[in-house]
Write an enzyme that holds these catalytic residues in place. Sequence first.
Site, PDB file in Angstrom:
ATOM      1  CB  CYS A  14       7.125  -1.398  -2.605  1.00  0.00           C
ATOM      2  SG  CYS A  14       8.873  -1.610  -2.287  1.00  0.00           S
ATOM      3  CD  GLU A  47       9.792   2.785   4.889  1.00  0.00           C
ATOM      4  OE1 GLU A  47       9.681   3.207   3.724  1.00  0.00           O
ATOM      5  OE2 GLU A  47       9.901   3.560   5.855  1.00  0.00           O
TER       6      GLU A  47
HETATM    7  P1  NAD Z   1      -0.321  -6.021   3.760  1.00  0.00           P
HETATM    8  O1  NAD Z   1      -0.378  -4.623   4.283  1.00  0.00           O
HETATM    9  O2  NAD Z   1      -1.563  -6.665   3.349  1.00  0.00           O
HETATM   10  O3  NAD Z   1       0.349  -6.973   4.859  1.00  0.00           O
HETATM   11  C1  NAD Z   1       1.623  -6.703   5.428  1.00  0.00           C
HETATM   12  C2  NAD Z   1       1.710  -7.397   6.777  1.00  0.00           C
HETATM   13  O4  NAD Z   1       0.812  -6.773   7.693  1.00  0.00           O
HETATM   14  C3  NAD Z   1       1.334  -8.863   6.736  1.00  0.00           C
HETATM   15  O5  NAD Z   1       2.222  -9.590   7.570  1.00  0.00           O
HETATM   16  C4  NAD Z   1      -0.068  -8.857   7.305  1.00  0.00           C
HETATM   17  O6  NAD Z   1      -0.457 -10.064   7.892  1.00  0.00           O
HETATM   18  C5  NAD Z   1       0.041  -7.761   8.354  1.00  0.00           C
HETATM   19  N1  NAD Z   1      -1.222  -7.154   8.792  1.00  0.00           N
HETATM   20  C6  NAD Z   1      -2.383  -7.043   8.097  1.00  0.00           C
HETATM   21  N2  NAD Z   1      -3.307  -6.395   8.834  1.00  0.00           N
HETATM   22  C7  NAD Z   1      -2.724  -6.081  10.020  1.00  0.00           C
HETATM   23  C8  NAD Z   1      -3.155  -5.392  11.193  1.00  0.00           C
HETATM   24  N3  NAD Z   1      -4.376  -4.879  11.295  1.00  0.00           N
HETATM   25  N4  NAD Z   1      -2.272  -5.249  12.202  1.00  0.00           N
HETATM   26  C9  NAD Z   1      -1.027  -5.743  12.119  1.00  0.00           C
HETATM   27  N5  NAD Z   1      -0.550  -6.391  11.038  1.00  0.00           N
HETATM   28  C10 NAD Z   1      -1.388  -6.558   9.999  1.00  0.00           C
HETATM   29  O7  NAD Z   1       0.755  -5.992   2.562  1.00  0.00           O
HETATM   30  P2  NAD Z   1       1.208  -7.187   1.623  1.00  0.00           P
HETATM   31  O8  NAD Z   1       0.114  -7.530   0.687  1.00  0.00           O
HETATM   32  O9  NAD Z   1       1.808  -8.274   2.437  1.00  0.00           O
HETATM   33  O10 NAD Z   1       2.405  -6.495   0.828  1.00  0.00           O
HETATM   34  C11 NAD Z   1       2.215  -5.684  -0.285  1.00  0.00           C
HETATM   35  C12 NAD Z   1       2.327  -4.224   0.088  1.00  0.00           C
HETATM   36  O11 NAD Z   1       3.583  -3.972   0.697  1.00  0.00           O
HETATM   37  C13 NAD Z   1       2.263  -3.298  -1.108  1.00  0.00           C
HETATM   38  O12 NAD Z   1       1.471  -2.195  -0.799  1.00  0.00           O
HETATM   39  C14 NAD Z   1       3.719  -2.873  -1.289  1.00  0.00           C
HETATM   40  O13 NAD Z   1       3.903  -1.642  -1.952  1.00  0.00           O
HETATM   41  C15 NAD Z   1       4.183  -2.824   0.120  1.00  0.00           C
HETATM   42  N6  NAD Z   1       5.639  -2.897   0.218  1.00  0.00           N
HETATM   43  C16 NAD Z   1       6.322  -1.778   0.550  1.00  0.00           C
HETATM   44  C17 NAD Z   1       7.706  -1.800   0.610  1.00  0.00           C
HETATM   45  C18 NAD Z   1       8.497  -0.579   0.974  1.00  0.00           C
HETATM   46  O14 NAD Z   1       9.671  -0.706   1.273  1.00  0.00           O
HETATM   47  N7  NAD Z   1       7.904   0.591   0.963  1.00  0.00           N
HETATM   48  C19 NAD Z   1       8.380  -2.990   0.346  1.00  0.00           C
HETATM   49  C20 NAD Z   1       7.644  -4.122   0.024  1.00  0.00           C
HETATM   50  C21 NAD Z   1       6.268  -4.071  -0.032  1.00  0.00           C
END
Ligand code: NAD
Length: 532
Positions: free
Chosen positions: A335, A301
């Site tokens: 999001c 997501e």
């Molecule tokens: P992010 O993608 O930076 O991080 C999300 C998670 O992924 C964190 O736990 C991070 O440590 C991990 N991560 C980072 N690089 C990785 C890798 N290479 N391999 C595995 N894991 C890795 O996102 P964020 O800043 O934590 O959250 C904000 C984003 O989340 C926004 O884009 C927002 O739109 C999205 N979001 C989407 C929804 C939805 O339901 N669609 C809900 C909430 C947030």
Amino acid sequence: MATLEAPVRPARASLHSGPFVTEPFFDFRNEENARRMRSAIAKVRGQLGREYDLIIGGKRVKTTDKIKSLNPSKPSEIVGIHQKAGKEHVEPAMQAALKAFESWSRTSIEERAALLFRVGDAMRQRKMEYMAWLVFEVSKNWAEADADISETIDFCEFYAREALRFAKAQTPIQLPGEHDTLHYIPLGVGAVIPPWNFPCAIMAGMTLASIVSGNTVILKPSSDSPTIAAKFVELLEECGMPEGVVNFCPGAGASFGDAVVGHPKTRYIAFTGSREVGLQINKTAATQAPGQIWVKRTILEMGGKDAIIVDADADIDSAVEGVAQAAFGFQGQKCSACSRAIVDERVYDKFLQQLKARVEQIKVGDPAENANMGAVINEGSMKTILGYIEQGKKDGRLITGGERATNAGEGYFIQPTVIADIQPRSKLEQEEIFGPVLAVIKARGFDHALEIANDTEFGLTGAVYTSSRDKIDRAIREFHVGNLYINRKCTGAMVGAHPFGGFNMSGTDSKSGGPDYLYLFTQAKAVGEKIA
Ligand code: NAD
């Protein structure tokens, strides 16, 4: 003054049986509720700065490297100190999860559901305390913190009931001479990788759906919000979760997270976060590692560039209120946040004038004091958002905001910012900013508004304000988003009523909180048994 608070929900009729009812929100206009919240905040303040361990197979593990979780409203304040899992912790965590899977996958669904019911009940008892952790760790105000914890409780209740429903699944027909059955069995070990913005609800939701389905989990919370995740795992343990069912491993995404995703024994990845990271995970998961005997499932997501269309015949007062709440609730860091208001040219000036007045009422400040808007999550994010604002000032017309809110304190506070006359396909109109910045775009009419709304690579949420039935029906057919709202804001999805998940680059449309969600955490085994 109107606040950015969520509506009050109906009171719960009964627990665990009868129709599912979402958790009611607190009304903080009630002095007793406000007093209790202040005392929960004071209690949690006294617990800040504690150190938390990795939990692998029920054992506490320390590391040399640490993650410091800071209060975004007051970065000098440490919320929690966490161990930092590295690549060397992947194998022990996987072995612990595999071992626990042997028994947990065979534990009855009733027992697994009972664990979730207990967790939900315990959280209900201490709801304000969990809310207070969110106030400190991610700068949510009281209503936003309430929405996050209420949703977590809803997930406990909803997924437990869903698991019991899945256990009764039947094949559509019975062949003569056979007994035909359908069993939704667990997948194996899942990597659960949540973001920081719903640090309890999303983290817990993906974990709860995993374990109620019989899987075991390696949970890697966001480095910006590991403390609430540690609190949640402590609660799982307190409620009787066996060792190794959830292995708690804060760590860097690019090292620990990436290595867990690539491990041959990882069966699935439940991820919520940015588009970039989601696509990277998808790529890694698609590559067969030596010894890997399955196609890894990915539940991804991702981001959004969500729009609210304001039609010429809309109720402007309610459109202004909906846009203000959806754009600036939790500092625009949802999001589902409205980052584009697409407004018919016939009401454009009136809408902007009213919106400016409404947004200028928003108070930015310490969420512990329940300001309307707190700080953005960290310094890096603040700089990125301010960069977009500078771009917006060049590309459009600044209506209000446009700077750091330095009067709010030392934290990462940004003024709620509205920039008008943004052109379709420009940077501010296309890219997810994830902060309190709203682009307002002028549309020539409803057709043009729909065209602009659909013209990004995302497709998460959207809303339309109009009094025309015909336009509502067109939006239902043509506005291509996973969650569409009519004459209400585009944030605030409720478990059960609004199964949540987006189209296109917003993700795999997993629909959390909906009737299809647990399919993603199970595999169906069909058995045809000849009757002797
Ligand atoms: P992010 O993608 O930076 O991080 C999300 C998670 O992924 C964190 O736990 C991070 O440590 C991990 N991560 C980072 N690089 C990785 C890798 N290479 N391999 C595995 N894991 C890795 O996102 P964020 O800043 O934590 O959250 C904000 C984003 O989340 C926004 O884009 C927002 O739109 C999205 N979001 C989407 C929804 C939805 O339901 N669609 C809900 C909430 C947030």
